[in-house]
Design a protein around this motif. Structure first.
Motif, PDB file in Angstrom:
ATOM      1  N   HIS A 160      -4.526 -15.125  -1.385  1.00  0.00           N
ATOM      2  CA  HIS A 160      -3.296 -15.831  -1.792  1.00  0.00           C
ATOM      3  C   HIS A 160      -3.750 -16.951  -2.704  1.00  0.00           C
ATOM      4  CE1 HIS A 160       0.446 -18.028  -1.747  1.00  0.00           C
ATOM      5  NE2 HIS A 160       1.018 -16.968  -1.198  1.00  0.00           N
ATOM      6  N   HIS A 161      -3.620 -16.705  -4.022  1.00  0.00           N
ATOM      7  CA  HIS A 161      -4.152 -17.652  -5.006  1.00  0.00           C
ATOM      8  C   HIS A 161      -3.027 -18.200  -5.874  1.00  0.00           C
ATOM      9  CE1 HIS A 161      -7.227 -19.426  -7.585  1.00  0.00           C
ATOM     10  NE2 HIS A 161      -6.494 -19.043  -8.609  1.00  0.00           N
ATOM     11  N   LYS A 162      -2.885 -19.530  -5.881  1.00  0.00           N
ATOM     12  CA  LYS A 162      -1.916 -20.189  -6.755  1.00  0.00           C
ATOM     13  C   LYS A 162      -2.667 -20.704  -7.964  1.00  0.00           C
ATOM     14  CE  LYS A 162       0.670 -21.798  -2.789  1.00  0.00           C
ATOM     15  NZ  LYS A 162       1.029 -22.953  -1.997  1.00  0.00           N
ATOM     16  N   GLY A 163      -2.163 -20.374  -9.140  1.00  0.00           N
ATOM     17  CA  GLY A 163      -2.802 -20.848 -10.363  1.00  0.00           C
ATOM     18  C   GLY A 163      -3.572 -19.739 -11.065  1.00  0.00           C
TER      19      GLY A 163
ATOM     20  N   ALA B 211      14.769  -8.157  -6.123  1.00  0.00           N
ATOM     21  CA  ALA B 211      16.124  -7.656  -5.858  1.00  0.00           C
ATOM     22  C   ALA B 211      16.621  -8.264  -4.556  1.00  0.00           C
ATOM     23  CB  ALA B 211      16.114  -6.135  -5.780  1.00  0.00           C
ATOM     24  N   GLY B 212      16.144  -9.431  -4.244  1.00  0.00           N
ATOM     25  CA  GLY B 212      16.488 -10.127  -3.008  1.00  0.00           C
ATOM     26  C   GLY B 212      15.566 -11.332  -2.869  1.00  0.00           C
ATOM     27  N   ASN B 213      15.513 -11.867  -1.669  1.00  0.00           N
ATOM     28  CA  ASN B 213      14.666 -13.037  -1.431  1.00  0.00           C
ATOM     29  C   ASN B 213      13.194 -12.651  -1.401  1.00  0.00           C
ATOM     30  OD1 ASN B 213      16.867 -14.748  -1.232  1.00  0.00           O
ATOM     31  ND2 ASN B 213      17.105 -14.351   0.955  1.00  0.00           N
ATOM     32  N   ILE B 214      12.354 -13.576  -1.866  1.00  0.00           N
ATOM     33  CA  ILE B 214      10.910 -13.390  -1.788  1.00  0.00           C
ATOM     34  C   ILE B 214      10.417 -14.188  -0.589  1.00  0.00           C
ATOM     35  CG2 ILE B 214       8.704 -13.729  -2.953  1.00  0.00           C
ATOM     36  CD1 ILE B 214      10.285 -13.772  -5.618  1.00  0.00           C
ATOM     37  N   PRO B 215       9.713 -13.549   0.354  1.00  0.00           N
ATOM     38  CA  PRO B 215       9.215 -14.303   1.517  1.00  0.00           C
ATOM     39  C   PRO B 215       8.303 -15.456   1.096  1.00  0.00           C
ATOM     40  CG  PRO B 215       8.914 -11.933   1.807  1.00  0.00           C
ATOM     41  CD  PRO B 215       9.348 -12.140   0.395  1.00  0.00           C
ATOM     42  N   GLY B 216       8.486 -16.604   1.744  1.00  0.00           N
ATOM     43  CA  GLY B 216       7.675 -17.776   1.446  1.00  0.00           C
ATOM     44  C   GLY B 216       6.197 -17.566   1.699  1.00  0.00           C
ATOM     45  N   THR B 217       5.854 -16.593   2.546  1.00  0.00           N
ATOM     46  CA  THR B 217       4.443 -16.306   2.795  1.00  0.00           C
ATOM     47  C   THR B 217       3.770 -15.718   1.562  1.00  0.00           C
ATOM     48  OG1 THR B 217       5.105 -14.177   3.692  1.00  0.00           O
ATOM     49  CG2 THR B 217       4.613 -15.923   5.283  1.00  0.00           C
ATOM     50  N   LEU B 218       4.584 -15.141   0.656  1.00  0.00           N
ATOM     51  CA  LEU B 218       4.029 -14.564  -0.567  1.00  0.00           C
ATOM     52  C   LEU B 218       4.141 -15.518  -1.746  1.00  0.00           C
ATOM     53  CD1 LEU B 218       5.451 -10.918  -0.356  1.00  0.00           C
ATOM     54  CD2 LEU B 218       3.198 -11.743   0.339  1.00  0.00           C
ATOM     55  N   TYR B 219       5.283 -16.200  -1.868  1.00  0.00           N
ATOM     56  CA  TYR B 219       5.521 -17.037  -3.050  1.00  0.00           C
ATOM     57  C   TYR B 219       6.366 -18.245  -2.661  1.00  0.00           C
ATOM     58  CZ  TYR B 219       7.429 -18.505  -7.538  1.00  0.00           C
ATOM     59  OH  TYR B 219       7.808 -19.248  -8.621  1.00  0.00           O
ATOM     60  N   ASN B 220       5.896 -19.424  -3.082  1.00  0.00           N
ATOM     61  CA  ASN B 220       6.662 -20.630  -2.741  1.00  0.00           C
ATOM     62  C   ASN B 220       6.963 -21.506  -3.950  1.00  0.00           C
ATOM     63  OD1 ASN B 220       4.242 -21.806  -3.299  1.00  0.00           O
ATOM     64  ND2 ASN B 220       3.854 -22.574  -1.233  1.00  0.00           N
ATOM     65  N   GLY B 221       6.969 -20.905  -5.134  1.00  0.00           N
ATOM     66  CA  GLY B 221       7.408 -21.655  -6.309  1.00  0.00           C
ATOM     67  C   GLY B 221       6.339 -21.979  -7.323  1.00  0.00           C
ATOM     68  N   SER B 222       5.087 -21.702  -7.053  1.00  0.00           N
ATOM     69  CA  SER B 222       4.000 -22.027  -7.976  1.00  0.00           C
ATOM     70  C   SER B 222       3.647 -20.808  -8.821  1.00  0.00           C
ATOM     71  CB  SER B 222       2.784 -22.483  -7.158  1.00  0.00           C
ATOM     72  OG  SER B 222       1.733 -22.837  -8.008  1.00  0.00           O
ATOM     73  N   LEU B 223       3.643 -20.984 -10.145  1.00  0.00           N
ATOM     74  CA  LEU B 223       3.298 -19.892 -11.059  1.00  0.00           C
ATOM     75  C   LEU B 223       2.003 -20.192 -11.793  1.00  0.00           C
ATOM     76  CD1 LEU B 223       6.712 -18.978 -12.725  1.00  0.00           C
ATOM     77  CD2 LEU B 223       5.429 -17.626 -11.084  1.00  0.00           C
ATOM     78  N   PRO B 224       1.160 -19.186 -11.987  1.00  0.00           N
ATOM     79  CA  PRO B 224       1.226 -17.869 -11.371  1.00  0.00           C
ATOM     80  C   PRO B 224       0.759 -17.917  -9.915  1.00  0.00           C
ATOM     81  CG  PRO B 224      -0.757 -18.040 -12.693  1.00  0.00           C
ATOM     82  CD  PRO B 224      -0.005 -19.325 -12.880  1.00  0.00           C
ATOM     83  N   THR B 225       1.209 -16.960  -9.134  1.00  0.00           N
ATOM     84  CA  THR B 225       0.716 -16.771  -7.766  1.00  0.00           C
ATOM     85  C   THR B 225       0.303 -15.312  -7.631  1.00  0.00           C
ATOM     86  OG1 THR B 225       2.054 -18.509  -6.745  1.00  0.00           O
ATOM     87  CG2 THR B 225       1.328 -16.725  -5.311  1.00  0.00           C
ATOM     88  N   THR B 226      -0.873 -15.087  -7.078  1.00  0.00           N
ATOM     89  CA  THR B 226      -1.370 -13.731  -6.873  1.00  0.00           C
ATOM     90  C   THR B 226      -1.684 -13.527  -5.405  1.00  0.00           C
ATOM     91  OG1 THR B 226      -2.278 -13.664  -9.107  1.00  0.00           O
ATOM     92  CG2 THR B 226      -3.152 -12.063  -7.531  1.00  0.00           C
ATOM     93  N   VAL B 227      -1.242 -12.379  -4.886  1.00  0.00           N
ATOM     94  CA  VAL B 227      -1.451 -12.036  -3.477  1.00  0.00           C
ATOM     95  C   VAL B 227      -2.035 -10.628  -3.434  1.00  0.00           C
ATOM     96  CG1 VAL B 227      -0.328 -11.723  -1.233  1.00  0.00           C
ATOM     97  CG2 VAL B 227       0.564 -13.431  -2.837  1.00  0.00           C
ATOM     98  N   VAL B 228      -3.047 -10.444  -2.587  1.00  0.00           N
ATOM     99  CA  VAL B 228      -3.583  -9.099  -2.347  1.00  0.00           C
ATOM    100  C   VAL B 228      -3.394  -8.779  -0.876  1.00  0.00           C
ATOM    101  CG1 VAL B 228      -5.633  -7.630  -2.343  1.00  0.00           C
ATOM    102  CG2 VAL B 228      -5.267  -9.247  -4.226  1.00  0.00           C
ATOM    103  N   LEU B 229      -2.763  -7.638  -0.607  1.00  0.00           N
ATOM    104  CA  LEU B 229      -2.569  -7.154   0.758  1.00  0.00           C
ATOM    105  C   LEU B 229      -3.510  -5.987   1.006  1.00  0.00           C
ATOM    106  CD1 LEU B 229       1.351  -6.941   0.774  1.00  0.00           C
ATOM    107  CD2 LEU B 229      -0.069  -8.899   1.318  1.00  0.00           C
TER     108      LEU B 229
ATOM    109  N   VAL C 117       5.517  -9.159 -10.743  1.00  0.00           N
ATOM    110  CA  VAL C 117       6.898  -9.592 -10.538  1.00  0.00           C
ATOM    111  C   VAL C 117       7.268 -10.691 -11.526  1.00  0.00           C
ATOM    112  CG1 VAL C 117       8.570 -10.439  -8.847  1.00  0.00           C
ATOM    113  CG2 VAL C 117       6.605  -9.057  -8.078  1.00  0.00           C
ATOM    114  N   ASN C 118       8.187 -10.369 -12.435  1.00  0.00           N
ATOM    115  CA  ASN C 118       8.620 -11.332 -13.446  1.00  0.00           C
ATOM    116  C   ASN C 118       9.686 -12.262 -12.880  1.00  0.00           C
ATOM    117  OD1 ASN C 118      10.849 -11.774 -15.877  1.00  0.00           O
ATOM    118  ND2 ASN C 118       8.746 -12.166 -16.457  1.00  0.00           N
TER     119      ASN C 118
END
Length: 200
Positions: free
Chosen positions: A176-179, A149-167, A123-124
């Motif tokens: 849920h890894h920030k950095g 194409a809308g809001n990103i849930p805070g549980t996935l992303y809260n402003g820190s780049l890069p952020t990686t999530v595996v579901l 997600v760019n």
């Protein structure tokens, strides 16, 4: 002139280090290269965790409303990704740690892109999406180019780049890894393989 030569002989090493430091400060790719060297050690990586029920966590997180748009304008609703392992990476072209980890994201994508049970959502978050597209093209990366194409849930992303999530296949957050991290390590692929073996 003679004084300059003498000074350079005495301080040559310091001069070289100073020039290298300035290049790293100014050049995004040089910063990314240095960060990539650190990431390749694996010390920044985090691992996939146990499912929430095994960690005594309470409520299950829902991702309804998290909608992404592909380069051709197709909408992707993450609620339609059930029963798949989902790798989500939030990134921007101006972000040196994102640039540093992107080759490893590409390698992971190349390894699993033909697996129908694995989905990649890269997600760019550039303000100008043309910059993100240009970066992928310049570097020869072929990961999917997606934008929110809308809001990103805070549980996935809260402003820190890069952020990686595996579901996992049940939609549980297992990483849920920030950095910065290196996702091309065989140890990470082993963890992904374990998630792929699990039943939804």
């Amino acid at each position: 002139m003679e004084n300059l030569k003498t000074w350079l002989k005495k301080n040559g090493f310091t001069t070289i280090l100073t020039v290298l430091f300035i290049i790293i400060l100014v050049n995004k790719d040089a910063k990314a290269w240095l960060m990539r060297q650190v990431a390749s050690t694996g010390i920044l990586n985090s691992s996939i965790s146990e499912p929430k029920e095994l960690r005594n966590a309470s409520a299950k997180v829902t991702y309804a409303g998290f909608i992404l748009k592909s380069e051709d304008g197709t909408l992707i609703d993450s609620s339609a990704l059930q029963n798949k392992v989902v790798f989500i990476n939030f990134w921007a072209s101006w972000c040196p740690p994102c640039r540093a980890e992107f080759p490893s994201v590409q390698k992971l994508y190349d390894h699993y892109k033909s697996n129908p049970e694995m989905v990649f959502l890269t997600v760019n978050l550039d303000d100008n999406t043309a910059l993100g597209k240009a970066y992928l093209k310049e570097k020869g990366f072929t990961v999917p180019f997606l934008v929110p194409a809308g809001n990103i849930p805070g549980t996935l992303y809260n402003g820190s780049l890069p952020t990686t999530v595996v579901l996992d296949k049940k939609g549980e957050i297992r990483l849920h890894h920030k950095g910065l991290a290196d996702y091309s390590k065989s140890s990470f692929c082993t963890q992904i393989d374990e998630l792929l073996k699990q039943k939804p």
